[in-house]
Enzyme design. Structure first.
Site, PDB file in Angstrom:
ATOM      1  N   HIS A 141      66.734  15.894  27.190  1.00 23.85           N
ATOM      2  CA  HIS A 141      65.924  16.944  27.911  1.00 23.85           C
ATOM      3  C   HIS A 141      65.753  17.896  26.767  1.00 23.85           C
ATOM      4  O   HIS A 141      64.282  18.642  26.734  1.00 23.85           O
ATOM      5  CB  HIS A 141      66.801  17.600  28.808  1.00 23.85           C
TER       6      HIS A 141
ATOM      7  N   ASP B  53      61.693  21.043  35.129  1.00 21.85           N
ATOM      8  CA  ASP B  53      61.648  20.767  33.657  1.00 21.85           C
ATOM      9  C   ASP B  53      60.039  20.971  33.230  1.00 21.85           C
ATOM     10  O   ASP B  53      59.875  21.534  32.043  1.00 21.85           O
ATOM     11  CB  ASP B  53      61.756  19.114  33.464  1.00 21.85           C
TER      12      ASP B  53
ATOM     13  N   ASP C  18      59.435  15.903  36.003  1.00 24.16           N
ATOM     14  CA  ASP C  18      60.801  16.095  35.682  1.00 24.16           C
ATOM     15  C   ASP C  18      61.461  14.955  35.182  1.00 24.16           C
ATOM     16  O   ASP C  18      60.940  13.660  35.160  1.00 24.16           O
ATOM     17  CB  ASP C  18      61.553  16.210  37.067  1.00 24.16           C
TER      18      ASP C  18
END
Length: 393
Positions: A159, A285, A298
Protein backbone atom coordinates in the site's frame (compact mmCIF):
# COMPACT_ATOMS: atom_id res chain seq x y z
CA UNK A 1 -4.13 29.00 35.62
CA UNK A 2 -1.46 31.01 33.82
CA UNK A 3 -3.96 32.27 31.26
CA UNK A 4 -6.49 33.16 33.96
CA UNK A 5 -3.95 35.14 35.94
CA UNK A 6 -2.36 36.96 33.02
CA UNK A 7 -5.32 37.55 30.66
CA UNK A 8 -8.07 38.77 33.01
CA UNK A 9 -9.27 42.23 31.88
CA UNK A 10 -11.13 43.45 34.99
CA UNK A 11 -10.90 41.04 37.91
CA UNK A 12 -9.60 37.57 38.72
CA UNK A 13 -10.48 35.60 41.86
CA UNK A 14 -7.94 33.04 43.10
CA UNK A 15 -8.81 30.64 45.91
CA UNK A 16 -5.68 29.68 47.83
CA UNK A 17 -5.18 27.55 50.95
CA UNK A 18 -2.78 24.94 52.32
CA UNK A 19 -4.98 22.05 51.15
CA UNK A 20 -3.58 18.61 50.51
CA UNK A 21 0.07 17.70 50.27
CA UNK A 22 1.00 18.98 46.82
CA UNK A 23 0.02 22.64 47.19
CA UNK A 24 3.46 23.49 48.53
CA UNK A 25 5.03 22.62 45.17
CA UNK A 26 2.49 24.54 43.10
CA UNK A 27 3.16 27.57 40.92
CA UNK A 28 1.26 29.83 43.35
CA UNK A 29 3.41 28.63 46.25
CA UNK A 30 6.48 29.65 44.30
CA UNK A 31 4.90 32.99 43.43
CA UNK A 32 3.75 33.77 46.99
CA UNK A 33 6.93 32.59 48.73
CA UNK A 34 8.56 35.74 50.13
CA UNK A 35 12.00 34.19 50.49
CA UNK A 36 14.66 34.66 47.86
CA UNK A 37 15.69 31.43 46.08
CA UNK A 38 19.32 30.41 45.93
CA UNK A 39 20.11 31.33 49.53
CA UNK A 40 21.51 27.91 50.35
CA UNK A 41 22.55 24.68 48.65
CA UNK A 42 19.76 22.37 47.56
CA UNK A 43 17.09 25.06 47.43
CA UNK A 44 15.89 23.77 44.04
CA UNK A 45 14.48 20.63 45.67
CA UNK A 46 13.67 22.03 49.12
CA UNK A 47 11.87 25.31 48.55
CA UNK A 48 8.45 23.61 48.72
CA UNK A 49 9.19 22.11 52.10
CA UNK A 50 10.43 25.50 53.28
CA UNK A 51 7.20 27.10 52.14
CA UNK A 52 5.16 24.44 53.91
CA UNK A 53 7.08 25.00 57.15
CA UNK A 54 6.27 28.70 56.97
CA UNK A 55 2.58 28.14 56.17
CA UNK A 56 1.47 29.60 59.53
CA UNK A 57 2.78 32.96 58.41
CA UNK A 58 0.87 32.77 55.11
CA UNK A 59 -1.48 35.67 55.92
CA UNK A 60 1.41 37.87 56.95
CA UNK A 61 3.27 37.03 53.76
CA UNK A 62 0.17 37.63 51.63
CA UNK A 63 -0.48 40.96 53.31
CA UNK A 64 3.08 41.96 52.50
CA UNK A 65 2.50 40.80 48.94
CA UNK A 66 -0.64 42.93 48.71
CA UNK A 67 1.08 46.01 50.11
CA UNK A 68 3.51 45.93 47.22
CA UNK A 69 0.74 45.73 44.62
CA UNK A 70 -0.40 49.36 44.97
CA UNK A 71 -4.07 48.42 45.38
CA UNK A 72 -4.23 46.02 42.43
CA UNK A 73 -4.50 42.94 44.69
CA UNK A 74 -6.65 42.28 47.74
CA UNK A 75 -6.95 39.39 50.18
CA UNK A 76 -10.21 38.28 51.80
CA UNK A 77 -10.73 35.30 54.10
CA UNK A 78 -13.39 32.76 53.04
CA UNK A 79 -15.65 31.70 55.96
CA UNK A 80 -15.44 28.06 56.86
CA UNK A 81 -18.25 25.68 55.91
CA UNK A 82 -19.78 25.59 59.40
CA UNK A 83 -20.18 29.35 59.42
CA UNK A 84 -21.91 29.25 56.06
CA UNK A 85 -24.33 26.56 57.21
CA UNK A 86 -25.20 28.44 60.39
CA UNK A 87 -25.62 31.79 58.68
CA UNK A 88 -28.96 33.50 58.71
CA UNK A 89 -29.10 34.06 54.97
CA UNK A 90 -30.57 30.61 54.35
CA UNK A 91 -33.89 31.59 55.88
CA UNK A 92 -34.10 34.64 53.67
CA UNK A 93 -33.38 32.78 50.45
CA UNK A 94 -36.15 32.71 47.91
CA UNK A 95 -37.49 29.23 47.17
CA UNK A 96 -36.46 27.74 43.84
CA UNK A 97 -39.45 27.69 41.44
CA UNK A 98 -40.94 24.26 40.96
CA UNK A 99 -40.20 24.27 37.26
CA UNK A 100 -36.49 24.60 37.92
CA UNK A 101 -36.44 21.15 39.52
CA UNK A 102 -37.06 19.37 36.22
CA UNK A 103 -34.49 16.63 35.61
CA UNK A 104 -31.98 17.19 32.89
CA UNK A 105 -32.68 15.24 29.71
CA UNK A 106 -30.44 12.26 29.05
CA UNK A 107 -28.10 12.94 26.17
CA UNK A 108 -26.66 10.06 24.20
CA UNK A 109 -23.00 10.76 23.42
CA UNK A 110 -22.03 10.84 19.75
CA UNK A 111 -19.44 8.31 18.61
CA UNK A 112 -17.10 8.09 15.63
CA UNK A 113 -17.55 4.89 13.63
CA UNK A 114 -15.55 3.31 10.84
CA UNK A 115 -15.92 0.33 8.56
CA UNK A 116 -13.80 -1.74 10.96
CA UNK A 117 -15.94 -0.83 13.96
CA UNK A 118 -19.11 -1.72 12.06
CA UNK A 119 -17.99 -5.26 11.30
CA UNK A 120 -15.99 -5.94 14.48
CA UNK A 121 -17.35 -8.84 16.46
CA UNK A 122 -19.97 -9.81 13.90
CA UNK A 123 -20.55 -13.40 12.91
CA UNK A 124 -20.02 -15.42 10.88
CA UNK A 125 -16.75 -14.96 9.01
CA UNK A 126 -13.52 -13.06 9.21
CA UNK A 127 -13.45 -9.29 8.86
CA UNK A 128 -10.77 -6.77 7.97
CA UNK A 129 -10.38 -5.74 11.59
CA UNK A 130 -7.20 -7.18 13.06
CA UNK A 131 -5.56 -8.48 9.88
CA UNK A 132 -5.34 -6.26 6.86
CA UNK A 133 -5.26 -8.17 3.55
CA UNK A 134 -5.48 -11.70 4.98
CA UNK A 135 -3.80 -14.63 3.26
CA UNK A 136 -4.81 -18.13 2.29
CA UNK A 137 -2.83 -21.06 3.70
CA UNK A 138 -1.27 -23.20 0.95
CA UNK A 139 1.06 -26.14 1.22
CA UNK A 140 2.84 -25.11 -1.99
CA UNK A 141 4.08 -21.54 -2.43
CA UNK A 142 3.98 -19.97 -5.88
CA UNK A 143 6.53 -17.88 -7.71
CA UNK A 144 6.73 -14.14 -8.35
CA UNK A 145 4.13 -12.06 -6.55
CA UNK A 146 2.54 -15.29 -5.27
CA UNK A 147 5.74 -15.98 -3.35
CA UNK A 148 5.89 -12.49 -1.88
CA UNK A 149 5.26 -12.15 1.86
CA UNK A 150 1.64 -12.23 3.02
CA UNK A 151 -0.38 -10.72 5.83
CA UNK A 152 -0.69 -7.30 7.41
CA UNK A 153 2.94 -6.14 7.17
CA UNK A 154 3.25 -7.11 3.52
CA UNK A 155 -0.08 -5.47 2.75
CA UNK A 156 0.97 -2.23 4.40
CA UNK A 157 4.26 -2.32 2.49
CA UNK A 158 2.55 -2.67 -0.90
CA UNK A 159 0.00 0.00 0.00
CA UNK A 160 2.78 2.42 0.92
CA UNK A 161 4.58 1.78 -2.36
CA UNK A 162 1.41 2.46 -4.35
CA UNK A 163 0.92 5.74 -2.50
CA UNK A 164 4.29 7.04 -3.70
CA UNK A 165 4.92 5.68 -7.19
CA UNK A 166 3.75 6.77 -10.63
CA UNK A 167 2.43 3.78 -12.58
CA UNK A 168 3.47 5.51 -15.80
CA UNK A 169 7.09 5.49 -14.59
CA UNK A 170 7.53 2.02 -13.15
CA UNK A 171 10.98 1.65 -14.72
CA UNK A 172 12.26 5.04 -13.55
CA UNK A 173 15.08 5.24 -11.03
CA UNK A 174 12.87 7.07 -8.50
CA UNK A 175 10.36 4.20 -8.57
CA UNK A 176 13.08 1.66 -7.83
CA UNK A 177 14.30 3.90 -5.00
CA UNK A 178 10.80 4.05 -3.46
CA UNK A 179 10.43 0.27 -3.70
CA UNK A 180 13.85 -0.42 -2.16
CA UNK A 181 13.32 2.08 0.64
CA UNK A 182 9.84 0.79 1.51
CA UNK A 183 10.84 -2.86 1.45
CA UNK A 184 13.72 -2.08 3.78
CA UNK A 185 11.48 -0.12 6.17
CA UNK A 186 9.10 -3.08 6.45
CA UNK A 187 11.81 -5.71 6.84
CA UNK A 188 11.02 -7.28 3.45
CA UNK A 189 14.11 -6.36 1.43
CA UNK A 190 15.80 -9.76 1.85
CA UNK A 191 14.70 -12.96 0.05
CA UNK A 192 14.56 -14.78 3.37
CA UNK A 193 11.68 -12.57 4.54
CA UNK A 194 9.35 -14.30 2.07
CA UNK A 195 7.75 -17.76 1.90
CA UNK A 196 9.95 -18.69 -1.06
CA UNK A 197 13.27 -17.18 -2.17
CA UNK A 198 12.43 -14.21 -4.41
CA UNK A 199 14.03 -10.97 -5.47
CA UNK A 200 11.59 -8.70 -3.59
CA UNK A 201 12.27 -5.52 -5.54
CA UNK A 202 12.06 -7.28 -8.93
CA UNK A 203 8.81 -8.99 -7.92
CA UNK A 204 7.18 -5.74 -6.81
CA UNK A 205 8.28 -3.84 -9.92
CA UNK A 206 6.88 -6.54 -12.20
CA UNK A 207 3.63 -6.52 -10.25
CA UNK A 208 3.42 -2.75 -10.72
CA UNK A 209 3.84 -3.22 -14.49
CA UNK A 210 1.11 -5.86 -14.54
CA UNK A 211 -1.17 -3.67 -12.45
CA UNK A 212 -0.70 -0.60 -14.66
CA UNK A 213 -1.66 -2.62 -17.77
CA UNK A 214 -4.62 -4.44 -16.16
CA UNK A 215 -8.18 -3.38 -16.98
CA UNK A 216 -10.18 -1.80 -14.15
CA UNK A 217 -13.21 -3.53 -15.67
CA UNK A 218 -13.86 -5.58 -18.77
CA UNK A 219 -14.52 -2.65 -21.13
CA UNK A 220 -12.98 0.09 -19.04
CA UNK A 221 -9.69 1.95 -18.77
CA UNK A 222 -6.50 0.40 -17.51
CA UNK A 223 -5.48 0.97 -13.93
CA UNK A 224 -2.56 3.02 -15.20
CA UNK A 225 -4.94 5.27 -17.14
CA UNK A 226 -7.09 5.72 -14.05
CA UNK A 227 -4.07 6.84 -12.06
CA UNK A 228 -2.85 9.21 -14.76
CA UNK A 229 -5.35 12.02 -14.16
CA UNK A 230 -6.24 14.10 -11.13
CA UNK A 231 -6.37 12.01 -8.00
CA UNK A 232 -6.65 12.10 -4.23
CA UNK A 233 -4.46 9.60 -2.39
CA UNK A 234 -5.68 8.33 0.99
CA UNK A 235 -8.80 10.48 0.81
CA UNK A 236 -10.22 10.88 4.32
CA UNK A 237 -13.88 11.54 4.99
CA UNK A 238 -16.10 12.14 7.99
CA UNK A 239 -19.85 12.31 7.53
CA UNK A 240 -22.61 12.76 10.12
CA UNK A 241 -24.91 9.84 10.86
CA UNK A 242 -28.41 10.15 12.29
CA UNK A 243 -29.69 6.98 13.92
CA UNK A 244 -29.44 4.34 11.18
CA UNK A 245 -29.40 0.60 11.68
CA UNK A 246 -27.81 -2.16 9.61
CA UNK A 247 -31.08 -4.06 9.12
CA UNK A 248 -32.55 -1.05 7.33
CA UNK A 249 -29.41 -0.82 5.20
CA UNK A 250 -29.75 -4.50 4.29
CA UNK A 251 -33.32 -3.82 3.20
CA UNK A 252 -32.09 -1.00 0.96
CA UNK A 253 -29.49 -3.35 -0.55
CA UNK A 254 -32.22 -5.87 -1.31
CA UNK A 255 -34.63 -3.34 -2.76
CA UNK A 256 -32.34 -0.99 -4.70
CA UNK A 257 -29.01 -2.76 -5.10
CA UNK A 258 -27.35 -4.47 -8.02
CA UNK A 259 -26.49 -8.14 -8.06
CA UNK A 260 -23.52 -7.75 -5.70
CA UNK A 261 -25.45 -5.75 -3.10
CA UNK A 262 -28.44 -8.10 -3.21
CA UNK A 263 -26.16 -11.10 -2.75
CA UNK A 264 -24.48 -9.43 0.23
CA UNK A 265 -27.69 -8.28 1.96
CA UNK A 266 -28.16 -11.49 3.95
CA UNK A 267 -24.65 -11.24 5.35
CA UNK A 268 -25.20 -7.58 6.16
CA UNK A 269 -28.17 -8.58 8.30
CA UNK A 270 -25.88 -10.90 10.30
CA UNK A 271 -23.64 -8.08 11.49
CA UNK A 272 -24.08 -7.35 15.16
CA UNK A 273 -26.56 -4.49 15.74
CA UNK A 274 -24.98 -1.35 17.15
CA UNK A 275 -25.81 2.27 17.82
CA UNK A 276 -24.42 4.20 14.85
CA UNK A 277 -25.38 7.68 16.03
CA UNK A 278 -22.55 10.15 15.50
CA UNK A 279 -20.09 10.20 12.62
CA UNK A 280 -18.69 7.78 10.08
CA UNK A 281 -15.04 8.18 9.12
CA UNK A 282 -12.68 6.36 6.82
CA UNK A 283 -9.90 6.48 4.23
CA UNK A 284 -10.25 5.54 0.58
CA UNK A 285 -6.94 4.47 -0.96
CA UNK A 286 -7.51 6.49 -4.13
CA UNK A 287 -10.08 8.75 -5.74
CA UNK A 288 -9.21 9.02 -9.45
CA UNK A 289 -10.66 11.20 -12.20
CA UNK A 290 -10.85 9.76 -15.72
CA UNK A 291 -12.77 11.14 -18.71
CA UNK A 292 -14.88 13.38 -16.49
CA UNK A 293 -15.85 10.62 -14.08
CA UNK A 294 -14.62 9.79 -10.60
CA UNK A 295 -13.55 6.33 -9.51
CA UNK A 296 -13.02 4.85 -6.07
CA UNK A 297 -9.94 2.60 -6.13
CA UNK A 298 -8.75 0.37 -3.31
CA UNK A 299 -5.62 -1.78 -3.25
CA UNK A 300 -5.94 -5.31 -1.86
CA UNK A 301 -2.91 -7.56 -1.43
CA UNK A 302 -5.01 -10.51 -0.20
CA UNK A 303 -3.50 -13.86 -1.12
CA UNK A 304 -6.30 -15.97 -2.63
CA UNK A 305 -4.06 -18.58 -4.24
CA UNK A 306 -0.95 -19.10 -6.35
CA UNK A 307 -2.53 -19.00 -9.82
CA UNK A 308 -4.11 -16.19 -11.81
CA UNK A 309 -7.23 -18.36 -12.00
CA UNK A 310 -7.59 -18.00 -8.23
CA UNK A 311 -8.38 -14.32 -8.81
CA UNK A 312 -11.24 -14.63 -11.30
CA UNK A 313 -14.48 -12.71 -10.81
CA UNK A 314 -16.19 -15.44 -8.82
CA UNK A 315 -13.29 -15.70 -6.37
CA UNK A 316 -13.11 -11.92 -6.05
CA UNK A 317 -16.80 -11.55 -5.21
CA UNK A 318 -16.56 -14.34 -2.64
CA UNK A 319 -13.64 -12.56 -0.97
CA UNK A 320 -15.41 -9.19 -1.17
CA UNK A 321 -18.41 -10.60 0.67
CA UNK A 322 -16.43 -12.71 3.15
CA UNK A 323 -14.36 -9.74 4.34
CA UNK A 324 -17.27 -7.27 4.11
CA UNK A 325 -15.50 -5.17 1.51
CA UNK A 326 -18.91 -4.83 -0.18
CA UNK A 327 -20.10 -2.79 2.78
CA UNK A 328 -16.80 -0.88 2.81
CA UNK A 329 -16.97 0.37 -0.76
CA UNK A 330 -20.66 1.25 -0.53
CA UNK A 331 -19.78 3.50 2.42
CA UNK A 332 -16.97 5.04 0.35
CA UNK A 333 -19.39 5.72 -2.49
CA UNK A 334 -21.87 7.30 -0.09
CA UNK A 335 -19.18 9.60 1.32
CA UNK A 336 -17.93 10.61 -2.14
CA UNK A 337 -21.51 11.16 -3.34
CA UNK A 338 -22.09 13.56 -0.46
CA UNK A 339 -18.78 15.28 -1.18
CA UNK A 340 -19.62 15.87 -4.84
CA UNK A 341 -23.16 16.95 -3.98
CA UNK A 342 -21.71 19.69 -1.80
CA UNK A 343 -18.69 20.64 -3.92
CA UNK A 344 -19.38 20.01 -7.63
CA UNK A 345 -21.84 22.40 -9.32
CA UNK A 346 -24.34 20.51 -11.45
CA UNK A 347 -23.28 17.17 -9.99
CA UNK A 348 -25.14 14.17 -11.37
CA UNK A 349 -24.32 10.64 -10.19
CA UNK A 350 -24.93 9.01 -13.55
CA UNK A 351 -22.74 11.51 -15.34
CA UNK A 352 -19.92 11.99 -12.86
CA UNK A 353 -19.36 8.64 -11.12
CA UNK A 354 -17.42 5.95 -12.98
CA UNK A 355 -17.42 3.10 -10.49
CA UNK A 356 -15.45 1.18 -7.88
CA UNK A 357 -12.33 -0.88 -8.57
CA UNK A 358 -10.89 -3.12 -5.87
CA UNK A 359 -7.55 -4.14 -7.32
CA UNK A 360 -6.38 -7.49 -5.93
CA UNK A 361 -2.72 -6.93 -6.70
CA UNK A 362 -1.59 -10.56 -6.88
CA UNK A 363 -4.15 -11.32 -9.58
CA UNK A 364 -3.26 -8.42 -11.90
CA UNK A 365 -2.75 -9.50 -15.52
CA UNK A 366 -1.99 -7.13 -18.42
CA UNK A 367 -4.87 -6.45 -20.79
CA UNK A 368 -7.48 -8.28 -18.68
CA UNK A 369 -9.68 -7.53 -15.68
CA UNK A 370 -8.40 -10.59 -13.83
CA UNK A 371 -7.96 -9.63 -10.18
CA UNK A 372 -9.95 -6.43 -10.65
CA UNK A 373 -13.31 -6.34 -8.88
CA UNK A 374 -15.62 -3.70 -10.39
CA UNK A 375 -19.03 -2.42 -9.39
CA UNK A 376 -21.10 0.70 -9.91
CA UNK A 377 -23.90 0.84 -7.35
CA UNK A 378 -27.23 1.97 -8.83
CA UNK A 379 -28.16 5.57 -8.22
CA UNK A 380 -31.33 4.47 -6.42
CA UNK A 381 -29.23 2.57 -3.86
CA UNK A 382 -26.83 5.49 -3.27
CA UNK A 383 -29.76 7.84 -2.67
CA UNK A 384 -31.42 5.27 -0.39
CA UNK A 385 -28.17 4.99 1.59
CA UNK A 386 -28.04 8.77 1.89
CA UNK A 387 -31.53 8.76 3.39
CA UNK A 388 -30.58 5.82 5.61
CA UNK A 389 -27.58 7.65 7.04
CA UNK A 390 -29.70 10.71 7.85
CA UNK A 391 -32.49 8.84 9.63
CA UNK A 392 -33.37 9.97 13.11
CA UNK A 393 -35.19 8.09 15.84
Amino acid sequence: AYVALTRAKRRCYVHWAPIGSSYKWSALAWLFDPTEPGGRDGWQTQWGDDFHAAALSMYTDLDRFVEGAAGAIGVASVPDEAALQEGGDRATRKPVPEGRHRPRPHRQPLAIHSFSSLVAGSEPGTHARDVRDPAATDAVVGDGIFGFARGADAGQCLHTILEHVDLDRVDADETRAVVDRTLLAHGLAEPGAHPTPVDPAAVVLQNLRDLAAARACADGPSVGELCRGDKLIEWQFTIPMGLPDLAALAAAFEQHGGSVARSYAARLRSLRPRDLRGYLTGFADLIASHDGRYWVVDWKSNHLGDRLADYDQGALQASMEHHDYVLQYHLYVLAWHRHLTARLPGYDYEQHFGGVCYAFLRGASPGTDNGMFYDRPPRALVEAMDRWAREEA
